[in-house]
Design a protein around this motif. Structure first.
Motif, PDB file in Angstrom:
ATOM      1  N   VAL A   1      -5.020  57.847 134.804  1.00  0.00           N
ATOM      2  CA  VAL A   1      -4.600  57.967 133.404  1.00  0.00           C
ATOM      3  C   VAL A   1      -3.077  58.033 133.313  1.00  0.00           C
ATOM      4  O   VAL A   1      -2.462  57.381 132.451  1.00  0.00           O
ATOM      5  CB  VAL A   1      -5.257  59.198 132.741  1.00  0.00           C
ATOM      6  N   VAL A   2      -2.450  58.792 134.194  1.00  0.00           N
ATOM      7  CA  VAL A   2      -0.986  58.885 134.198  1.00  0.00           C
ATOM      8  C   VAL A   2      -0.378  57.522 134.513  1.00  0.00           C
ATOM      9  O   VAL A   2       0.593  57.087 133.873  1.00  0.00           O
ATOM     10  CB  VAL A   2      -0.505  59.954 135.209  1.00  0.00           C
TER      11      VAL A   2
ATOM     12  N   LEU B   1      -1.735  54.536 133.971  1.00  0.00           N
ATOM     13  CA  LEU B   1      -1.912  53.653 132.813  1.00  0.00           C
ATOM     14  C   LEU B   1      -0.961  54.015 131.679  1.00  0.00           C
ATOM     15  O   LEU B   1      -0.452  53.132 130.991  1.00  0.00           O
ATOM     16  CB  LEU B   1      -3.360  53.713 132.317  1.00  0.00           C
ATOM     17  N   THR B   2      -0.705  55.309 131.497  1.00  0.00           N
ATOM     18  CA  THR B   2       0.250  55.733 130.473  1.00  0.00           C
ATOM     19  C   THR B   2       1.648  55.222 130.803  1.00  0.00           C
ATOM     20  O   THR B   2       2.365  54.721 129.921  1.00  0.00           O
ATOM     21  CB  THR B   2       0.260  57.266 130.359  1.00  0.00           C
ATOM     22  N   PHE B   3       2.025  55.317 132.065  1.00  0.00           N
ATOM     23  CA  PHE B   3       3.330  54.827 132.495  1.00  0.00           C
ATOM     24  C   PHE B   3       3.442  53.314 132.281  1.00  0.00           C
ATOM     25  O   PHE B   3       4.429  52.829 131.718  1.00  0.00           O
ATOM     26  CB  PHE B   3       3.560  55.173 133.965  1.00  0.00           C
TER      27      PHE B   3
ATOM     28  N   GLY C   1       1.716  51.450 130.248  1.00  0.00           N
ATOM     29  CA  GLY C   1       1.716  51.176 128.809  1.00  0.00           C
ATOM     30  C   GLY C   1       3.067  51.443 128.170  1.00  0.00           C
ATOM     31  O   GLY C   1       3.528  50.676 127.322  1.00  0.00           O
ATOM     32  N   THR C   2       3.721  52.515 128.587  1.00  0.00           N
ATOM     33  CA  THR C   2       5.049  52.837 128.055  1.00  0.00           C
ATOM     34  C   THR C   2       6.064  51.778 128.444  1.00  0.00           C
ATOM     35  O   THR C   2       6.875  51.344 127.616  1.00  0.00           O
ATOM     36  CB  THR C   2       5.499  54.217 128.561  1.00  0.00           C
TER      37      THR C   2
END
Length: 90
Positions: free
Chosen positions: A39-40, A42-44, A46-47
């Motif tokens: 999740v971390v 994918l968040t990175f 995506g950002t």
């Protein structure tokens, strides 16, 4: 150090079977830490993609909009060029 063709084939088959087994069991990650790390990640990603998209949009808009519309310049409001050195005055 390199694997022979047969060893490489066996390694790839083992990895493929492991991945397919995880997909069938609906358990892609071994622990909650793996899920949190994913999740971390994918968040990175995506950002980074969002920032890249904003940079591209800014570049495209500034190129297109700046050439079609002249900049507004206020009359009588000139920026001072430098500082007056009063020590040179007599």
């Amino acid at each position: 150090m390199g694997l022979s063709g047969e060893e490489l084939k066996q390694e790839l088959e083992t990895t493929a079977q492991e991945v397919l087994g995880r997909l069938k069991s609906h358990q892609l990650f071994q622990s909650q830490w793996d899920t949190a790390a994913f999740v971390v990640f994918l968040t990175f990603v995506g950002t980074v993609l969002l920032l890249l998209l904003l940079v591209i949009a800014h570049c495209c808009c500034s190129c297109c909009c700046a050439s079609s519309r002249p900049r507004k310049v206020r009359p009588g409001k000139e920026k001072p060029r430098g500082v007056d050195n009063l020590a040179l005055e007599p």
